[in-house]
Design an enzyme around this catalytic site. Structure first.
Site, short mmCIF file in Angstrom:
data_model
loop_
_atom_site.label_atom_id
_atom_site.label_comp_id
_atom_site.label_asym_id
_atom_site.label_seq_id
_atom_site.Cartn_x
_atom_site.Cartn_y
_atom_site.Cartn_z
N SER A 136 38.43 -103.00 -48.23
CA SER A 136 38.95 -102.24 -47.10
C SER A 136 40.17 -102.95 -46.55
O SER A 136 40.14 -104.15 -46.27
CB SER A 136 37.87 -102.11 -46.01
OG SER A 136 38.34 -101.32 -44.94
N LYS A 162 40.33 -98.92 -49.81
CA LYS A 162 40.23 -98.04 -48.65
C LYS A 162 41.23 -98.49 -47.60
O LYS A 162 41.23 -99.65 -47.20
CB LYS A 162 38.81 -98.07 -48.06
CG LYS A 162 38.65 -97.20 -46.82
CD LYS A 162 37.19 -97.08 -46.40
CE LYS A 162 36.70 -98.26 -45.62
NZ LYS A 162 35.32 -98.06 -45.11
N LYS A 164 42.73 -98.14 -43.77
CA LYS A 164 42.53 -97.66 -42.40
C LYS A 164 43.76 -96.86 -41.98
O LYS A 164 44.90 -97.29 -42.22
CB LYS A 164 42.32 -98.83 -41.45
CG LYS A 164 41.10 -99.66 -41.75
CD LYS A 164 39.80 -98.93 -41.43
CE LYS A 164 38.59 -99.85 -41.58
NZ LYS A 164 37.33 -99.17 -41.20
N ASP A 189 40.32 -94.19 -44.21
CA ASP A 189 39.29 -94.28 -43.18
C ASP A 189 39.95 -94.17 -41.81
O ASP A 189 40.75 -95.02 -41.42
CB ASP A 189 38.55 -95.62 -43.30
CG ASP A 189 37.39 -95.73 -42.30
OD1 ASP A 189 37.11 -94.76 -41.58
OD2 ASP A 189 36.76 -96.80 -42.25
N GLU A 214 37.48 -90.69 -44.63
CA GLU A 214 36.27 -91.08 -43.92
C GLU A 214 36.42 -90.91 -42.41
O GLU A 214 37.41 -91.33 -41.82
CB GLU A 214 35.96 -92.54 -44.25
CG GLU A 214 34.64 -93.07 -43.72
CD GLU A 214 34.39 -94.49 -44.16
OE1 GLU A 214 33.70 -95.22 -43.42
OE2 GLU A 214 34.88 -94.91 -45.24
N ASP A 239 30.59 -91.58 -41.36
CA ASP A 239 30.21 -92.97 -41.18
C ASP A 239 29.54 -93.16 -39.82
O ASP A 239 28.32 -93.17 -39.70
CB ASP A 239 31.46 -93.85 -41.32
CG ASP A 239 31.22 -95.33 -41.05
OD1 ASP A 239 30.08 -95.71 -40.75
OD2 ASP A 239 32.18 -96.11 -41.12
N LYS A 263 25.52 -97.65 -43.69
CA LYS A 263 25.51 -99.04 -43.24
C LYS A 263 24.13 -99.33 -42.68
O LYS A 263 23.68 -98.68 -41.73
CB LYS A 263 26.59 -99.28 -42.20
CG LYS A 263 28.00 -99.17 -42.76
CD LYS A 263 29.07 -99.30 -41.70
CE LYS A 263 30.46 -99.15 -42.33
NZ LYS A 263 31.52 -99.04 -41.32
N GLY A 291 30.50 -101.65 -45.10
CA GLY A 291 30.39 -103.02 -44.60
C GLY A 291 30.80 -103.13 -43.15
O GLY A 291 31.48 -102.27 -42.60
#
Length: 359
Positions: A136, A162, A164, A189, A214, A239, A263, A291
């Site tokens: 990430s 991934k 952000k 994400d 996400e 998520d 998660k 995570g």
């Protein structure tokens, strides 16, 4: 087994690289390592992964510490527990506070496996000793530095990246990455940074052939996500708003998403997580493991949990060197050919660095 004591140790782990999301920036990860001891002196390890501020979800380190000491521990001390699955029932008087519950519940799973002299992964019917994992990447406004960072991860062996994103930082950085590395599995994400009024901007992502986007909308929303799912081609992953198997049922009923980022701490522990895995597989929902910038204790658990059947998509379980100079365990998780080894020792398969914990 009989629970005789539950102790916690605060750890402050500076991050190798600051981690920036749509809601803030982290320079260090604070967490509590939970140690549960039985009547024979065996110890089980868990991790309280909640962040310091309530910007990811409502739980924080301070709130969960209070709930653990005031409400959770009294429900478990001197209780005889035949199997860790009963912990969820024992903690029912405590509403919510999933991360506090998970910190203790996962430690009891570790304790139970150690009493059985087996790896926790055996209780999950592990299918693999090595897992393909993803990484990430936080928000990096300088696109040249972003490409350099992604390039380092690709060179290290990560095949799934991934990024952000947030309004004003989405299409262009993703396009630049996709253009430079067209063969990697790329996803975005949003951490709830968008609303329905941003739907046209989110539609632009369809041209990038992303694996998924996400949590574009609010942490408690299912309806707007269902509307978005009908408007864009990019698969949606949820998520923050998945706290139980009941939430997954709502996702299916409304058509809110195509995938679930699971998660363990966010859903209250292993018992509920297993129910979610079973339900997603039954309904054809992609489920993969996310995570929380965990220390080696949480990372060891994640690797073992994700080694069971049903986890085909690379999770956010990066190598130790991705985040920390110094971890709380003696072992180190080293990436090799894009894979991390699943711990094979008894319990979660790692030992605590008691010097770091100050024990």
């Amino acid at each position: 087994m009989k629970i005789k004591s539950i102790r916690s140790y605060l750890v402050n782990l500076p991050l190798i690289t600051p981690f920036k999301t749509s809601y803030g920036e982290l320079h260090e990860k604070k967490c509590d390592i939970i140690i549960v001891t039985d009547e024979l002196g065996n110890e089980g390890y868990g991790e309280l992964v909640a962040f310091e501020t309530p910007d990811y979800v409502s739980e924080t380190l301070d709130t969960e510490r209070l709930i653990i000491s005031k409400d959770i521990i009294p429900l478990l001390i001197n209780k005889k527990i035949k199997h860790p699955e009963v912990v969820t029932e024992l903690l029912k008087p405590v509403k919510g506070h999933w991360m506090g519950k998970s910190a203790v519940e996962t430690a009891i799973w570790d304790l139970y496996a150690k009493r059985q002299h087996v790896s926790l992964s055996e209780l999950f019917h592990s299918q693999s000793k090595h897992l393909v994992v993803g990484v990430s990447v936080g928000i990096q406004e300088d696109l040249d530095l972003l490409l350099e960072q992604v390039g380092n991860y690709v060179e290290a062996g990560y095949d799934r990246v991934k990024l952000k994103i947030k309004p004003g930082y989405d299409y262009e950085p993703l396009r630049v990455i996709k253009e430079a590395y067209p063969n990697i599995m790329l996803m975005a994400d949003a951490n709830s940074a968008y609303t329905l009024k941003d739907i046209n901007q989110l539609k632009k992502l369809d041209t990038l052939n992303l694996m998924m986007v996400e949590q574009p909308f609010s942490t408690d929303d299912f309806l707007d996500h269902a509307i978005l799912a009908k408007e864009i081609e990019t698969p949606i992953c949820l998520d923050e708003n998945i706290r139980s198997v009941e939430d997954c049922k709502l996702v299916v009923a409304l058509g809110s998403a195509h995938a679930i980022n699971l998660k363990i701490p966010r859903v209250g522990g292993i018992t509920e997580a297993q129910k979610i895995v079973a339900y997603c597989l039954d309904q054809g929902l992609l489920v993969w493991l996310g995570g929380m910038l965990e220390s080696g204790v949480g990372r060891a658990l994640n690797l073992q949990f994700a080694s069971q059947a049903g986890f085909g998509f690379p999770g956010d379980i990066s190598a130790t060197s991705r985040y920390f100079h110094q971890d709380v365990i003696n072992e180190e998780f080293i990436l090799h050919n894009g894979c991390l080894p699943v711990p094979q020792g008894i319990g979660i398969g790692v030992t605590l660095n008691k010097e770091v914990l100050g024990i």
